[in-house]
Design an enzyme around this catalytic site. Structure first.
Site, PDB file in Angstrom:
ATOM      1  N   LYS A   1      10.771  -7.778   4.361  1.00 51.39           N
ATOM      2  CA  LYS A   1       9.667  -7.469   5.275  1.00 51.39           C
ATOM      3  C   LYS A   1       9.967  -7.907   6.711  1.00 51.39           C
ATOM      4  O   LYS A   1      10.849  -8.714   6.967  1.00 51.39           O
ATOM      5  CB  LYS A   1       8.367  -8.063   4.736  1.00 51.39           C
ATOM      6  CG  LYS A   1       7.837  -7.200   3.580  1.00 51.39           C
ATOM      7  CD  LYS A   1       6.421  -7.417   3.216  1.00 51.39           C
ATOM      8  CE  LYS A   1       6.015  -6.375   2.158  1.00 51.39           C
ATOM      9  NZ  LYS A   1       4.713  -6.651   1.539  1.00 51.39           N
TER      10      LYS A   1
ATOM     11  N   ARG B   1       7.734  -9.196  -6.061  1.00 55.73           N
ATOM     12  CA  ARG B   1       8.046  -7.765  -5.942  1.00 55.73           C
ATOM     13  C   ARG B   1       9.233  -7.635  -4.991  1.00 55.73           C
ATOM     14  O   ARG B   1       9.107  -7.947  -3.802  1.00 55.73           O
ATOM     15  CB  ARG B   1       6.818  -7.026  -5.405  1.00 55.73           C
ATOM     16  CG  ARG B   1       6.977  -5.526  -5.276  1.00 55.73           C
ATOM     17  CD  ARG B   1       5.675  -4.912  -4.748  1.00 55.73           C
ATOM     18  NE  ARG B   1       5.806  -3.472  -4.548  1.00 55.73           N
ATOM     19  CZ  ARG B   1       6.330  -2.932  -3.452  1.00 55.73           C
ATOM     20  NH1 ARG B   1       6.758  -3.689  -2.477  1.00 55.73           N
ATOM     21  NH2 ARG B   1       6.424  -1.613  -3.344  1.00 55.73           N
TER      22      ARG B   1
HETATM   23  C1  7PM Z   1       6.805   0.073   4.834  1.00 59.14           C
HETATM   24  C2  7PM Z   1       5.995  -1.031   5.003  1.00 59.14           C
HETATM   25  C3  7PM Z   1       7.298   0.428   3.614  1.00 59.14           C
HETATM   26  C4  7PM Z   1       5.672  -1.795   3.914  1.00 59.14           C
HETATM   27  C5  7PM Z   1       7.007  -0.353   2.542  1.00 59.14           C
HETATM   28  C6  7PM Z   1       6.190  -1.455   2.699  1.00 59.14           C
HETATM   29  C7  7PM Z   1       3.557  -4.531  -1.320  1.00 59.14           C
HETATM   30  C8  7PM Z   1       3.165  -3.558  -2.224  1.00 59.14           C
HETATM   31  C9  7PM Z   1       4.249  -2.651  -0.603  1.00 59.14           C
HETATM   32  C10 7PM Z   1       3.199  -5.889  -1.559  1.00 59.14           C
HETATM   33  C11 7PM Z   1       2.142  -5.109  -3.569  1.00 59.14           C
HETATM   34  C12 7PM Z   1       7.137  -2.894   1.009  1.00 59.14           C
HETATM   35  C13 7PM Z   1       5.866  -2.327   1.574  1.00 59.14           C
HETATM   36  N1  7PM Z   1       4.252  -3.943  -0.326  1.00 59.14           N
HETATM   37  N2  7PM Z   1       2.469  -3.837  -3.346  1.00 59.14           N
HETATM   38  N3  7PM Z   1       3.600  -2.384  -1.771  1.00 59.14           N
HETATM   39  N4  7PM Z   1       2.482  -6.117  -2.705  1.00 59.14           N
HETATM   40  N5  7PM Z   1       1.439  -5.429  -4.659  1.00 59.14           N
HETATM   41  O1  7PM Z   1       7.731  -3.734   1.728  1.00 59.14           O
HETATM   42  O2  7PM Z   1       3.488  -6.811  -0.781  1.00 59.14           O
HETATM   43  O3  7PM Z   1       7.593  -2.505  -0.056  1.00 59.14           O
HETATM   44  S1  7PM Z   1       4.955  -1.425   0.365  1.00 59.14           S
END
Ligand code: 7PM
Length: 288
Positions: A229, A263
């Protein structure tokens, strides 16, 4: 509830069990063309399936399949588009790999179709606030991850503000959990997630991580998503494909603070890191 009691929880993901006797790894399988950290890697169902096989062999305990990017500013995806992306992948993964599957979606139609195709957990970054989503999950009788997000993906990173980020995230999640239980979702089927990066600036994310044990001791298993992130960009200056060391550090800190599930993108490395952590501290902080 004591830490040791929570440690023994088994979550029934549509017939496949996710034991929370030790920290567990949720491997990320994006089937979106625009996902920020692995976009383009997993476009075809065949490639997605291969990646799922690699993650399962590497020690993933559950595979999280998502067809809608939640990237700030990402274009919304129609129900049909999302179904076309995720359903063939869920069917193939369910048939070939014997671990639970979660579906990363906010749309009730996708939740139901994904469950019919084999998904055993719902992962919703909107925490079932979309019309019909709570009823859909109550009807499916599957576990659900309720994630905190301030605002909408389009605008959430524009100056997010809190009086007390930890207190606000905590009360949001506990309120959602209570509403879900009132709507007929079993308490044992609810997991919580503070939603790192979702309407949070650097200081908010760091404060949530520092006080994560407060959220992990509320009687619901906690999921933490920190992998690759953008807070790591701020801290290390690294591009998204160079954030492995930072991601492992955050995963270890989250587990140490009581996260039941992390995750992650990098399953092999996270699996080792958690094994090392668990050798030093075999139990969660609450039960030590
Ligand atoms: C762009 C920005 C693409 C953020 C993808 C993301 C989470 C999630 C995501 C989390 C749960 C990523 C995120 N993040 N589900 N889905 N918890 N439960 O970094 O932090 O994958 S998408």
């Amino acid at each position: 509830m004591t830490g040791s009691k929570q440690d023994s929880i088994a979550i029934d993901c549509g017939g496949r069990l996710l034991l929370l006797d030790r920290p567990r790894i949720m491997g990320i399988l994006n089937v979106t063309p625009d996902s920020f950290s692995d976009g383009g890697e997993c476009l075809s169902p065949k490639e997605a399936l291969m990646h799922a096989h690699r993650m399962a062999a590497a020690g993933a305990d559950i595979i999280d399949i998502g067809g809608e990017s939640t990237r700030p500013g990402a274009a919304p995806v129609s129900v049909q588009q999302e179904l076309d992306r995720v359903i063939p992948v869920i069917e193939a993964v369910w048939t070939e790999i014997r671990i639970p599957i979660s579906i990363d979606t906010s749309k009730p139609e996708v939740m139901k179709a994904a469950a019919a195709a084999g998904a055993g957990m719902i992962n919703d970054v909107f925490a079932l606030r979309r019309e019909g989503a709570m009823q859909a999950v109550a009807g499916l009788n599957l576990p659900v991850c309720l994630m905190h997000m301030l605002g909408e993906p389009r605008s959430m990173q524009q100056q997010p503000q809190y009086q007390d980020v930890v207190a606000e995230v905590e009360s949001f999640l506990l309120d959602r959990a209570r509403d879900c239980e009132a709507a007929g979702i079993a308490k044992q089927n609810i997991l919580l997630d503070p939603g790192f990066g979702f309407g949070k600036n650097m200081d908010h994310n760091l404060e949530l991580l520092r006080q994560l044990s407060r959220l992990s001791s509320r009687g619901y298993p906690l999921i933490a998503g920190l992998s690759r992130k953008s807070m790591l960009a701020r801290i290390t200056g690294r591009k998204v494909d160079q954030r492995l060391a930072g991601s492992l550090t955050l995963a270890v800190l989250a587990v140490r603070a009581g996260a039941a599930i992390v995750r992650v993108h990098d399953v092999v490395e996270t699996h080792d890191a958690i094994k090392v952590l668990s050798a030093v501290w075999p139990r969660t902080p609450e039960s030590v």
